[in-house]
Design a protein around this motif. Sequence first.
Motif, short mmCIF file in Angstrom:
data_model
loop_
_atom_site.label_atom_id
_atom_site.label_comp_id
_atom_site.label_asym_id
_atom_site.label_seq_id
_atom_site.Cartn_x
_atom_site.Cartn_y
_atom_site.Cartn_z
N GLY A 115 19.94 -39.78 2.97
CA GLY A 115 20.20 -39.87 2.37
C GLY A 115 21.39 -40.52 1.99
O GLY A 115 21.43 -40.85 0.40
N THR A 155 17.46 -31.66 1.86
CA THR A 155 18.70 -30.71 1.50
C THR A 155 19.08 -29.95 2.90
O THR A 155 18.38 -29.75 3.87
N ASN A 164 18.89 -26.74 -4.47
CA ASN A 164 18.66 -27.32 -3.19
C ASN A 164 16.41 -27.55 -3.68
O ASN A 164 16.14 -28.65 -2.95
N SER A 168 15.03 -31.13 -3.94
CA SER A 168 14.29 -31.84 -3.23
C SER A 168 13.51 -32.75 -2.95
O SER A 168 12.97 -33.96 -3.07
N ARG A 213 20.14 -33.98 4.82
CA ARG A 213 20.07 -34.70 3.79
C ARG A 213 18.63 -36.23 3.36
O ARG A 213 20.09 -37.30 4.00
#
Length: 227
Positions: A115, A155, A164, A168, A213
């Motif tokens: 992420g 996530t 979430n 995602s 993430r």
Amino acid sequence: MNSALKLIATATAFTLLAGCASHNPYDPQANQGSSNKTAIYGGLGALAGAAVGAATSSKRDRGKGALIGAAIGGAAAGGYGYYLDRQEAELRRSMQGTGIDIQREGDLLTLVMPGNVTFATGSDEIAGNFYGPLNDLARSLQQYNQSIVEVVGHTDNTGSRSFNMQLSKRRAQSVGYYLESQGVSAQRLNIQGVGPDQPIASNSTAQGRQDNRRVEVQLRPMQGAYE
């Protein structure tokens, strides 16, 4: 010697070496002939493909034609494993230093995109420094087009599950739609978001939440490919 001839010579040498290795009586793998056969047939296929690719390309593009022909011919002769070996090696080179992890399990190749590389916190807008790796991936997917591409958003468990799940999915869509915009066929793309449901680390620590993430791009063989 031009580049096409060099490539053909290399494929020939590879084939001869593989053949010698497969006949070594002291090789503990000698009775496990499948990998040796893959190497031999893959090398022979690469040689034939390189020759055809070079012969059917213009003089200016002969080297490139030989390279593509070698990949296609080798894959057809050696199976999907040979094909994926080549793609994996090229992706590892192009993704080096990007923070993207490449994992291989049999015929499944997974690119794990953390992420902190892909998106800002809470955003589904692709980060500016992530376009370069995505462009490299798109080029690879166009050249090696015998795989299904699954783009999966993940996530951590901070915030509501509903938020979430939606985040995602939007992140996976951002990656998938960008690959499509760069020439990857939409028919090959499967896009989904699984929110916090598939963690790879504990959500009880900051590092674990950061690891969770991520966006994963999984390459699987098309049904019937190289069977």
